[in-house]
Design an enzyme around this catalytic site. Structure first.
Site, PDB file in Angstrom:
ATOM      1  CE  LYS A  80      39.929  -2.265  36.819  1.00 40.26           C
ATOM      2  NZ  LYS A  80      39.692  -3.620  37.343  1.00 40.26           N
ATOM      3  CE1 TYR A 129      14.558  12.930  19.954  1.00 33.94           C
ATOM      4  CE2 TYR A 129      16.323  12.859  21.583  1.00 33.94           C
ATOM      5  CZ  TYR A 129      15.880  13.128  20.298  1.00 33.94           C
ATOM      6  OH  TYR A 129      16.759  13.599  19.362  1.00 33.94           O
ATOM      7  CG  MET A 182      24.211  11.024  21.427  1.00 35.67           C
ATOM      8  SD  MET A 182      24.496  10.709  19.684  1.00 35.67           S
ATOM      9  CE  MET A 182      23.297   9.434  19.343  1.00 35.67           C
TER      10      MET A 182
HETATM   11  C1  LIG Z   1      39.845  -3.514  38.749  1.00 38.93           C
HETATM   12  C2  LIG Z   1      40.641  -4.415  39.594  1.00 38.93           C
HETATM   13  C3  LIG Z   1      41.044  -4.005  40.884  1.00 38.93           C
HETATM   14  C4  LIG Z   1      40.664  -2.684  41.492  1.00 38.93           C
HETATM   15  O1  LIG Z   1      39.356  -2.663  41.953  1.00 38.93           O
HETATM   16  P1  LIG Z   1      38.826  -1.429  42.821  1.00 38.93           P
HETATM   17  O2  LIG Z   1      37.533  -1.904  43.339  1.00 38.93           O
HETATM   18  O3  LIG Z   1      38.664  -0.286  41.874  1.00 38.93           O
HETATM   19  O4  LIG Z   1      39.833  -1.150  43.853  1.00 38.93           O
HETATM   20  C5  LIG Z   1      41.850  -4.863  41.610  1.00 38.93           C
HETATM   21  N1  LIG Z   1      42.231  -6.063  41.117  1.00 38.93           N
HETATM   22  C6  LIG Z   1      41.843  -6.494  39.894  1.00 38.93           C
HETATM   23  C7  LIG Z   1      42.289  -7.826  39.424  1.00 38.93           C
HETATM   24  C8  LIG Z   1      41.032  -5.686  39.101  1.00 38.93           C
HETATM   25  O5  LIG Z   1      40.648  -6.125  37.895  1.00 38.93           O
END
Ligand SMILES: *Cc1c(COP(=O)(O)O)cnc(C)c1O
Length: 356
Positions: A38, A251, A299
């Site tokens: 993801k 800054y 930035m």
């Molecule tokens: C993000 C996620 C994972 C993976 O988590 P990690 O700690 O990166 O292994 C597994 N299951 C679900 C449902 C997630 O949202």
């Protein structure tokens, strides 16, 4: 926007991703492995990453339908599980792109189209999405009644597994086991994420879900030496100038030179993913030597104090990975987690790939 003249690169070593998977298989012995890619593969580039590891894993997991579509358009053939919530806008896309849905609420049974595959999600303590354990009998009935859909799995998610030693991990695990008694004919049960896989010696059920481990990190504060970060973030000095004792930098003047020396300017800032909260706590690697980042992160730039070293502009700087600090060091200094550091590396940073 296209990056014709990038100021920095995130170099991803694809072979390291495979090495990390093999290490997990060796040490955790999971029956099956779902690779979580993801958020653009935690910033590593979801399609490139998935293509490289497709033969080494059993399934892929993504947060959204769009992320699943991106993988399919990129040529990924293995099953793709979407963790997110199906709704009337995206329901048809599960069928069109052969994505597996997650049913985490009663209404989802009617939203999904005929023939859609799904996994059930039970909330055993995460408090985010999923059916409650006490709903198990009712959910079972809904699954049986909805033969127009195909139940291909069941899962739950750990809330407390990032670091070792949490009793809740075993509690959640037991709750899930009890739920599974009502779903014996569901072919695939899974629960362990990175934290649970690496830090806890518990039943893996039929599959683990690994995101961060593949990238070479564990989730919490405790890292392990058998995983290797796959991403190295590199930039260059764009300017080197003299700084005099008493001069303040950036800054807000949060840093003042305590001696004369040289100051290097590097063209990455919080717009690229260097968190502002890491100001005055980061170190970067130049010519094999660590130099402190000084003053507030801006930035577009950070400054480093080079002491007496008059380095030339264009000298390569390693910001993260390799022999510099890694994303876990960054996370500690910025008081966040590794996931946020990696996914924070923005699109200004061009991803490049090596395979050795
Ligand atoms: C993000 C996620 C994972 C993976 O988590 P990690 O700690 O990166 O292994 C597994 N299951 C679900 C449902 C997630 O949202």
């Amino acid at each position: 926007m296209k990056n014709h003249f990038p100021n920095s690169y995130a170099e991803i070593n694809l072979q390291t991703l495979t090495d990390n998977i093999n290490e997990v298989k060796k040490r955790v012995s999971p029956p099956k492995m779902l690779a979580v890619v993801k958020c653009n593969g935690y910033g590593h580039g979801a399609v490139r990453m998935a293509k490289h590891i497709e033969e080494d894993v059993d399934q892929f997991g993504v947060a959204t339908v769009d992320e699943g579509i991106e993988l399919r358009m990129g040529g990924i053939k293995k099953p793709i599980l979407v963790f997110g919530v199906p709704d009337s806008r995206n329901a048809a896309a599960y069928g069109t792109h052969n994505l597996t849905a997650t049913i985490s609420h009663k209404t989802h049974f009617s939203v999904l189209m005929d023939g859609t595959r799904y996994h059930l999600n039970f909330d055993t303590g995460m408090g985010r999405l999923g059916f409650k354990p006490e709903d198990a009998a009712e959910v079972r009935q809904l699954a049986v009644l909805n033969q127009r859909l195909i139940c291909s799995g069941i899962y739950s998610h750990h809330a407390m597994a990032d670091d070792p030693g949490a009793d809740e991990v075993e509690d959640q695990h037991k709750k899930f086991k009890t739920i599974l008694e009502k779903f014996e004919e569901v072919p695939l049960a899974h629960m362990s994420n990175t934290g649970a896989s690496v830090h806890y010696d518990i039943d893996r059920f039929d599959m683990i879900r690994s995101g961060l481990t593949i990238c070479g990190y564990t989730a919490g504060k405790k890292q392990v030496d058998w995983l290797k970060p796959a991403l190295t973030w590199k930039s260059k000095l764009v300017q080197v100038r003299k700084v005099a004792k008493g001069d303040s930098v950036s800054y807000g003047g949060s840093w003042t030179a305590h001696e004369d020396g040289y100051l290097g300017t590097i063209p990455v800032g919080y717009g690229d993913g260097v968190p502002r909260s890491i100001s005055n706590k980061l170190e970067v690697l130049i010519d094999g030597k660590l130099y402190p980042q000084v003053g507030n992160v801006t930035m577009d730039y950070i400054m480093v104090f080079l002491k007496g070293d008059k380095l030339s502009p264009e000298t390569e700087v390693i910001l993260m990975g390799d022999d510099a600090l890694d994303a876990s060091d960054w996370a500690k200094s910025a008081e966040t987690n590794v996931h946020e550091i990696l996914t924070g590396i923005s699109n200004r940073v061009v991803r490049s790939y090596t395979d050795m």
